[in-house]
Enzyme design. Sequence first.
Site, PDB file in Angstrom:
ATOM      1  N   TYR A  31      16.888  30.149   6.776  1.00  0.00           N
ATOM      2  CA  TYR A  31      15.749  30.930   7.280  1.00  0.00           C
ATOM      3  C   TYR A  31      15.857  31.169   8.782  1.00  0.00           C
ATOM      4  O   TYR A  31      16.211  30.254   9.538  1.00  0.00           O
ATOM      5  CB  TYR A  31      14.444  30.187   7.025  1.00  0.00           C
ATOM      6  CG  TYR A  31      13.900  30.339   5.628  1.00  0.00           C
ATOM      7  CD1 TYR A  31      13.578  31.601   5.123  1.00  0.00           C
ATOM      8  CD2 TYR A  31      13.681  29.217   4.826  1.00  0.00           C
ATOM      9  CE1 TYR A  31      13.062  31.737   3.841  1.00  0.00           C
ATOM     10  CE2 TYR A  31      13.162  29.344   3.547  1.00  0.00           C
ATOM     11  CZ  TYR A  31      12.853  30.604   3.063  1.00  0.00           C
ATOM     12  OH  TYR A  31      12.342  30.738   1.803  1.00  0.00           O
ATOM     13  N   LYS A  50       0.841  -1.203   0.000  1.00  0.00           N
ATOM     14  CA  LYS A  50       0.000   0.000   0.000  1.00  0.00           C
ATOM     15  C   LYS A  50       0.878   1.257   0.000  1.00  0.00           C
ATOM     16  O   LYS A  50       2.063   1.186   0.311  1.00  0.00           O
ATOM     17  CB  LYS A  50      -0.910  -0.015   1.229  1.00  0.00           C
ATOM     18  CG  LYS A  50      -0.183  -0.020   2.574  1.00  0.00           C
ATOM     19  CD  LYS A  50      -1.146  -0.285   3.727  1.00  0.00           C
ATOM     20  CE  LYS A  50      -0.423  -0.301   5.060  1.00  0.00           C
ATOM     21  NZ  LYS A  50      -1.286  -0.814   6.145  1.00  0.00           N
TER      22      LYS A  50
HETATM   23  C1  LIG Z   1      -0.649  -1.966   6.831  1.00  0.00           C
HETATM   24  C2  LIG Z   1      -1.304  -3.241   7.147  1.00  0.00           C
HETATM   25  C3  LIG Z   1      -0.556  -4.420   7.279  1.00  0.00           C
HETATM   26  C4  LIG Z   1       0.966  -4.426   7.268  1.00  0.00           C
HETATM   27  O1  LIG Z   1       1.443  -3.871   8.480  1.00  0.00           O
HETATM   28  P1  LIG Z   1       2.998  -3.823   8.812  1.00  0.00           P
HETATM   29  O2  LIG Z   1       3.049  -3.410  10.230  1.00  0.00           O
HETATM   30  O3  LIG Z   1       3.612  -2.826   7.899  1.00  0.00           O
HETATM   31  O4  LIG Z   1       3.526  -5.189   8.577  1.00  0.00           O
HETATM   32  C5  LIG Z   1      -1.243  -5.617   7.439  1.00  0.00           C
HETATM   33  N1  LIG Z   1      -2.583  -5.639   7.490  1.00  0.00           N
HETATM   34  C6  LIG Z   1      -3.339  -4.525   7.397  1.00  0.00           C
HETATM   35  C7  LIG Z   1      -4.830  -4.645   7.475  1.00  0.00           C
HETATM   36  C8  LIG Z   1      -2.734  -3.284   7.241  1.00  0.00           C
HETATM   37  O5  LIG Z   1      -3.478  -2.182   7.161  1.00  0.00           O
END
Ligand SMILES: *Cc1c(COP(=O)(O)O)cnc(C)c1O
Length: 355
Positions: free
Chosen positions: A249, A34
Site C-alpha cells: 500500500y 488475565k
Molecule cells: C496485572 C496485574 C499484576 C501483574 O503485573 P505484572 O507486571 O504483569 O507482573 C499484579 N497485580 C495486579 C493488581 C494487576 O493488575
Amino acid sequence: MRSEIYVDLSKLDGNLKAIKSRLRSSVKVMAVIKDNAYGHGAVPVAKHLSSQVDWFCVATLLEAIELREGGIEIPILVFEVPEKQDAEKYLEYSITATVSDISTFEILKAGTEYQLNFDTGMRRLGIPSEEIESALSLYKEHKELNCTGIYTHFSSADEPENESVPMQLAKFKSIVGRFPDNLLKHTANTGAIFYYQDMDLQFDAVRPGVCLYGYLAGESETSDLTPIIEWKSYVMQTRAVKKGEPVGYGETWKAPIDGIVGTVPIGYSDGVQRLIGGKFMVEINGEFIQQVGRISMDYFGVFSPDPLFKKGDEVKVFNGKELNPKEWAKLLDTIPYEITTSLHDRIKRRYSKIV
Ligand SMILES: *Cc1c(COP(=O)(O)O)cnc(C)c1O
C-alpha cells in the site's frame, strides 16, 4: 492455517522456577493470567500451572468463569469492581471478588468470598485512604461475607529503586495493621518480585504476571526468564521484483535492487501493529529476512535480493530467541505486555504438550 502461536510450557516452568527462586519460603504464588494469559491462552496455561501455583488472578469475572468452565478448581481472584447484576455469579462459581469500592459490600451475596484492595498510590482501583475507617467497619459488619485477603498494587515497581515503592509499602503496612493477621496479604507484581527482593514486600503471596511469559517489567534484562512463544506462518506467494518497483500500500517501499518478495498471511488484524512496518526481520530457512512495505490488514511482505525462500516455506515471526515480543516492544516504544496481548484470538495456539 495462516499462522500459529506455539507455546513452550517447559519454558513457562523455567520462568516459574526463576520466580520461585526469588521468594522467601512459604510465600504463595498467585499467577496472573488475565487477558487470555497475556495472549498465551488462559485455559491451557491455567491447566498447566494449576498444580504448581496457589491462586490465579484475572481482570474480569468473565475470564474467571471461563477458567471454571475449563475445569480449573484452585482459587481465582478477580481484580475488577463487581457489577450488581453479576454478584450472584461470584458465589455460583466460587470466585473471589475484590472490594475496591466500599459500595461493593452492599451488592455481594451472602457467602461470597472477597479480598480488600487498598489504593496506596496507584489511583486506579482500590479503596482510597480516606475510606479506611468505613472499610474497616463495613468489613466487621458484613459477617455474611467471607474476607480472605488484603492487597495493594504498586504504580512504579517496574523501575528499580523508585521511591514510590517504599512509600506505598509503608501505607500498606499501616493499613494491614488495622485488620486481623490471618488475611492473605499481597502486593508484589513482576517488578516488585525482581527488583525489590530486599524490601519486605512479599508478605503471604505474590502476583507475578508478565514474568511468567518470559519478560521483565521495565528496561532491565535478566538471564533466567525466557519468552515462551514462537509465532509461525509461511510464504503464501512470491514474486520477482526489479530494482525500483514498489511493494505494498502507498508504494512506500521500493526494491533497492532486484530480488524476491514473499507475502506472509499475517497483518495488523492479527496483532502486527502497522507502525512496525519496515522495521523488523523474520526468520526463513535459518536466515533473517527483512520485512518491507506497509503492513496490510491480513498480510505483510518480506524481501531478499537472493532467492532464499520459496512459496510454502515456514516463516518465524517470533523464533523463541532473538525475534521476540521484547524486541518488538523496543521497536514500537511500548512494553511486551502490549505486544503479546495484541495477538488476536483467531490465531491458533498450540502447546508443547497435551494439557
Ligand atoms: C496485572 C496485574 C499484576 C501483574 O503485573 P505484572 O507486571 O504483569 O507482573 C499484579 N497485580 C495486579 C493488581 C494487576 O493488575
